[in-house]
Write an enzyme that holds these catalytic residues in place. Structure first.
Site, PDB file in Angstrom:
ATOM      1  N   LYS A 136       0.835  -1.200   0.000  1.00 53.97           N
ATOM      2  CA  LYS A 136       0.000   0.000   0.000  1.00 53.97           C
ATOM      3  C   LYS A 136       0.869   1.250   0.000  1.00 53.97           C
ATOM      4  CE  LYS A 136       0.400   2.015   3.325  1.00 53.97           C
ATOM      5  NZ  LYS A 136       1.626   2.717   3.838  1.00 53.97           N
ATOM      6  N   TYR A 221      -3.972   4.277   6.412  1.00 47.79           N
ATOM      7  CA  TYR A 221      -4.365   3.416   7.531  1.00 47.79           C
ATOM      8  C   TYR A 221      -5.614   3.953   8.230  1.00 47.79           C
ATOM      9  CZ  TYR A 221       0.109   0.959   7.203  1.00 47.79           C
ATOM     10  OH  TYR A 221       1.183   0.210   6.778  1.00 47.79           O
TER      11      TYR A 221
END
Length: 364
Positions: A136, A221
């Site tokens: 990511k 996140y």
């Protein structure tokens, strides 16, 4: 409470196959069946995350192992070979990477490069016939994410994103509590994730073209946390950037604050920064607060609910993540963290940047 499943009941439901409205079944990674074949993983990019987290995790995995490496720095190869017993034929550079297609030792390619390189190496890996885990954030644009998904589908290869926290029990509990509304409907969510950047002033994290900046690096996140706690997608975002004039952040944002509007009127405030440290995920529900702090770290995650402290073991997140994907490949079942999930996050990221630029509320 009448509607509060006990942890024991919840785990029993999982073991008997009863569905749960979370992104991932709680602790299912602990029940991986024995398989005869271990799949070989090649790490593309041997930076800090590969060296400090992924490679050591691959010494603990049950369904996969570190079979190969891809690096643009030849001087790194001898040490990696000595540490992980990697033969010469499984060591590649970025120029000969495509020849990995003829290597039966490599089943999965894990792309651990700056975000601006994710699309190229995901597509090249898929064309080479390899399944892909992409770290990511998935890519630097929605368009690139869509190209990556399409390429893997065309090649009939699986694509997963490196969302390790979907395999971490405290975060899985946040999914359960929020999505099942154990303490009633969530009324407000607040999350922050960031750190004080003190590294190389020429690092990719400070270069816009490479996909740098705290929103892509750390804010994802918090975006994920809001999404998997609610099980919903934000509809609108209003965002604002803070800058102190520090030349270190001339190309990327320093701090970004945002507010999401979810279906049903739920609002969530978030922030990310390269000058402030911390990481938490807090939910105010009808019947109390449940939260994680720290929420997104590799270890040491702690949580509280109206019933008391969360009491879950510390796990090797990356090992569980990679084992789960190997199991998906072996059993031909969908990943719980597919490319489509990464695409959704980048849609949100783009909406945040649009709002920062326009100064207005933007549709996601």
């Amino acid at each position: 409470m009448k509607n509060l499943d006990s942890r024991r009941t919840f785990i029993k439901k999982l073991s008997t196959g009863v569905g749960v409205a979370a992104f991932a079944p709680f602790l299912s990674s602990f029940f991986i069946p024995n398989v005869q074949k271990k799949l070989g993983i090649a790490l593309v990019g041997l930076g800090g995350y590969s060296r400090g987290q992924l490679a050591p995790a691959l010494l603990e995995t049950q369904n996969c192992y570190l079979a190969g490496i891809v690096t643009g720095t030849p001087s790194k190869i001898p040490d990696w070979q000595a540490r992980y017993n990697i033969p010469d034929k499984n060591c590649y550079n970025y120029e000969n990477f495509d020849t990995i297609a003829s290597n039966p030792d490599i089943d999965i390619v894990y792309v651990v490069l700056p975000p601006s390189m994710h699309k190229e190496y995901t597509i090249r890996a898929a064309k080479a016939g390899k399944h892909v885990i992409c770290e990511k954030p998935m890519a630097i644009s929605v368009e690139e994410c869509e190209e990556m998904i399409a390429a893997c589908k065309k090649a009939k290869r699986m694509l997963s994103i490196g969302y390790r926290l979907h395999f971490e029990p405290h975060n899985q509990e946040m999914m359960r509590l929020g999505q099942q509304q154990i303490y009633g409907k969530p009324q407000h969510i607040d999350s922050f994730n960031g750190f004080r950047y003190g590294g190389d002033p020429n690092a990719w994290r400070l270069k816009k073209a490479y996909g740098g900046g705290p929103l892509m690096d750390m804010g994802v996140y918090s975006i994920q946390g809001m999404r998997y706690t609610t099980g919903q997608e934000p509809l609108y975002v209003t965002a604002k950037e803070e800058k102190s004039g520090n030349p270190l952040f001339s190309e990327v944002e320093e701090t970004i604050n945002w507010e999401f509007e979810f279906p049903g009127g739920l609002k969530a405030t978030g922030a990310t920064s390269f000058t402030k440290s911390g990481g938490y995920l807090k939910v105010q529900a009808e019947k109390g607060v449940f939260e994680l702090q720290p929420a997104f770290s590799y270890r040491g995650i702690k949580g509280k609910t109206p019933a008391g402290e969360m009491n879950f073991p510390s796990v090797y997140q990356q090992a569980l993540q990679m084992d789960d994907f190997a199991q998906c490949v072996l059993q031909n079942k969908p990943s719980r963290v597919p490319g489509e999930m990464g695409l959704k996050d980048i849609k949100v990221v783009e909406a945040i940047f649009r709002s920062v630029k326009s100064g207005k509320r933007e549709k996601v």
